[in-house]
Write a protein that holds these residues in place. Structure first.
Motif, PDB file in Angstrom:
ATOM      1  N   CYS A 146      32.921   2.902  35.926  1.00 53.68           N
ATOM      2  CA  CYS A 146      32.728   2.415  37.289  1.00 53.68           C
ATOM      3  C   CYS A 146      31.325   2.743  37.784  1.00 53.68           C
ATOM      4  O   CYS A 146      30.863   3.879  37.676  1.00 53.68           O
ATOM      5  CB  CYS A 146      33.764   3.018  38.228  1.00 53.68           C
ATOM      6  SG  CYS A 146      33.514   2.547  39.955  1.00 53.68           S
ATOM      7  N   SER A 191      37.021  11.738  48.443  1.00 52.40           N
ATOM      8  CA  SER A 191      36.360  12.284  49.620  1.00 52.40           C
ATOM      9  C   SER A 191      35.787  13.660  49.259  1.00 52.40           C
ATOM     10  O   SER A 191      36.346  14.380  48.438  1.00 52.40           O
ATOM     11  CB  SER A 191      37.350  12.431  50.767  1.00 52.40           C
ATOM     12  OG  SER A 191      37.893  11.177  51.131  1.00 52.40           O
ATOM     13  N   GLN A 213      49.480   7.183  48.781  1.00 54.79           N
ATOM     14  CA  GLN A 213      48.071   7.523  48.921  1.00 54.79           C
ATOM     15  C   GLN A 213      47.897   8.952  49.425  1.00 54.79           C
ATOM     16  O   GLN A 213      47.007   9.678  48.992  1.00 54.79           O
ATOM     17  CB  GLN A 213      47.395   6.538  49.874  1.00 54.79           C
ATOM     18  CG  GLN A 213      47.240   5.144  49.268  1.00 54.79           C
ATOM     19  CD  GLN A 213      46.672   4.157  50.262  1.00 54.79           C
ATOM     20  OE1 GLN A 213      46.761   4.351  51.469  1.00 54.79           O
ATOM     21  NE2 GLN A 213      46.084   3.084  49.756  1.00 54.79           N
ATOM     22  N   PRO A 222      36.330   9.021  39.608  1.00 57.69           N
ATOM     23  CA  PRO A 222      36.249   7.605  39.249  1.00 57.69           C
ATOM     24  C   PRO A 222      36.160   7.447  37.741  1.00 57.69           C
ATOM     25  O   PRO A 222      35.657   8.346  37.049  1.00 57.69           O
ATOM     26  CB  PRO A 222      34.958   7.151  39.932  1.00 57.69           C
ATOM     27  CG  PRO A 222      34.133   8.385  40.076  1.00 57.69           C
ATOM     28  CD  PRO A 222      35.122   9.500  40.285  1.00 57.69           C
ATOM     29  N   CYS A 230      35.795   0.824  42.358  1.00 60.79           N
ATOM     30  CA  CYS A 230      36.737   1.920  42.177  1.00 60.79           C
ATOM     31  C   CYS A 230      36.737   2.798  43.420  1.00 60.79           C
ATOM     32  O   CYS A 230      35.975   2.573  44.367  1.00 60.79           O
ATOM     33  CB  CYS A 230      36.375   2.745  40.939  1.00 60.79           C
ATOM     34  SG  CYS A 230      34.745   3.532  41.063  1.00 60.79           S
ATOM     35  N   HIS A 231      37.567   3.797  43.385  1.00 63.90           N
ATOM     36  CA  HIS A 231      37.652   4.763  44.474  1.00 63.90           C
ATOM     37  C   HIS A 231      36.861   6.017  44.088  1.00 63.90           C
ATOM     38  O   HIS A 231      36.871   6.430  42.934  1.00 63.90           O
ATOM     39  CB  HIS A 231      39.119   5.131  44.717  1.00 63.90           C
ATOM     40  CG  HIS A 231      39.309   6.340  45.579  1.00 63.90           C
ATOM     41  ND1 HIS A 231      39.205   6.293  46.954  1.00 63.90           N
ATOM     42  CD2 HIS A 231      39.569   7.641  45.266  1.00 63.90           C
ATOM     43  CE1 HIS A 231      39.403   7.505  47.446  1.00 63.90           C
ATOM     44  NE2 HIS A 231      39.631   8.330  46.450  1.00 63.90           N
ATOM     45  N   LYS A 236      31.481   3.063  50.244  1.00 64.06           N
ATOM     46  CA  LYS A 236      32.694   2.641  49.556  1.00 64.06           C
ATOM     47  C   LYS A 236      32.323   1.802  48.336  1.00 64.06           C
ATOM     48  O   LYS A 236      31.893   0.661  48.469  1.00 64.06           O
ATOM     49  CB  LYS A 236      33.580   1.815  50.494  1.00 64.06           C
ATOM     50  CG  LYS A 236      34.893   1.369  49.854  1.00 64.06           C
ATOM     51  CD  LYS A 236      35.721   0.535  50.824  1.00 64.06           C
ATOM     52  CE  LYS A 236      37.024   0.080  50.186  1.00 64.06           C
ATOM     53  NZ  LYS A 236      37.817  -0.780  51.100  1.00 64.06           N
TER      54      LYS A 236
END
Length: 388
Positions: A46, A100, A33, A42, A96-97, A92
């Motif tokens: 998503c 930042s 990570q 993303p 999906c992510h 959040k």
């Protein structure tokens, strides 16, 4: 006896093996990570607007004291708010992510370009938020200035900060309705003090037409207290529409905006986004702000109760019918759960309770994180892929 001792020694080791394996996997995952790039976008399918708020002690992304550009009305802690918990929540997505927010990378994406926010005071709040977020990557703050040396106030029709090191300009153009507001026509009833020309886009459009990123918003002023109750009525062609409903007028205004984009904006050069409506938390029966101390998870689960969704549906229909590629930045539901983050009574002097505008730092920073993710995911647009 020797065999028994041997098995006695091995048994604890065998029990420890699963734990050691888990520790290795966890260590590898954390290392993987940490090695992931900061700007992984993303996937297009998503829905980054669906998710939950997670408490994050590393937040906020900046402090108001480090960003003197924030107007006093949004500096809730400087104005006496005793807590800072409302600044500690990170959005959040559930599917999906999202990356930042990385201010240096955002400045790099926008190098040599203009990003313009066009809309009402909520658009101005998002604009101020982005300027503060980008400032965190600038060591020499004197290299950032307002192009006309103006102070940020709600009455300024045009404000822009220039980041000299990256040749980036971040602009705000005041246009609450997006269409032209004018004096009433001759022989109009006395109650008509002004009109909204629903078939004419705001006259200031020439100033922002060729920006590289356009972020529109409109909706906060589309209510009776900002229109009929103050003598502002709708006008189409040469006809005064005294009985026209707000929803129909809003759609007519958005159709005018959509025709302008379709006919005059080169979306190969300019990325066009329209941010959905931001919710208010005014409790009409009790005449007060409907505040909670932290994000309200139940409002995320039942978004159908949000009054602004009717105008959002009109927005989505108009955008879906356009010929050009335009994105919608959906922030309504995620913001609806954040009644804890409004200005409320924490503004200078003794103004009325403000259940619409947001403290900074705060929720508008999340809107800009979604904007950042959206620009990164736009792989076919040079704004998002430039490496200059």
């Amino acid at each position: 006896m020797g065999s028994s001792n041997k098995h006695g020694i091995l048994r604890p080791l065998l029990l420890l093996l699963p734990l050691l394996a888990c520790a290795l996997v966890l260590s590898y995952t954390q290392e993987w990570q940490q090695q992931q790039p900061l700007d992984v976008a993303p996937p297009p399918q998503c829905d980054i607007s669906a998710g939950s708020w997670v408490y994050d002690r590393s937040y906020p992304l900046y402090r108001a004291s480090d960003c003197p550009l924030v107007e006093q009305g949004f500096r809730c802690q400087d104005n006496g708010r005793p807590d800072s918990s409302y600044t500690k929540w990170r959005w959040k997505p559930s599917q999906c992510h999202i990356p930042s927010f990385h201010a240096a990378r955002m400045l790099q994406l926008l190098r040599g370009r203009r990003i313009a926010f066009v809309g009402d005071s909520m658009g101005r709040t998002q604009w101020e938020s982005l300027v503060c977020m980008l400032l965190t990557a600038v060591a020499d703050k004197s290299s950032v200035w307002e192009v006309n040396n103006r102070t940020i106030t709600k009455r300024e029709p045009y404000l822009a900060f220039h980041f000299a090191m990256h040749k980036v300009t971040v602009e705000y153009h005041r246009s609450p309705f997006l269409v032209q507001e004018s004096p009433p026509p001759k022989h109009a009833p006395r109650r008509v003090r002004s009109i909204l020309r629903l078939d004419q886009l705001e006259a200031s459009r020439t100033r922002w037409a060729d920006a590289d990123v356009l972020v529109f918003n409109s909706g906060h002023w589309w209510n009776p207290s900002k229109t009929r109750q103050v003598g502002c009525y709708f006008y189409v062609g040469n006809t005064l529409r005294l009985g026209m409903k707000l929803e129909a007028a809003y759609q007519a205004a958005l159709n005018t905006w959509a025709r302008w984009v379709d006919s005059l904006v080169d979306t190969n050069k300019t990325r066009v986004l329209f941010r959905s409506l931001e919710p208010s938390h005014w409790d009409w029966p009790r005449k007060r702000c409907s505040f909670q101390r932290q994000p309200n998870a139940s409002s995320l689960a039942a978004p159908s109760s949000i009054p602004q969704l009717a105008l959002n549906r009109i927005l989505h229909r108009v955008v879906q019918g356009m010929n050009k590629s335009v994105g919608v930045l959906n922030i309504t539901t995620l913001s609806h759960s954040r009644s804890d983050a409004h200005v409320g009574r924490w503004s200078p002097g003794q103004p009325p309770l403000d259940c619409s505008h947001w403290c900074l730092p705060g929720v508008p920073d999340t809107w800009n994180q979604l904007l950042y993710a959206t620009l990164l995911s736009n792989k076919n647009n040079r704004v998002a892929t430039s490496s200059n």
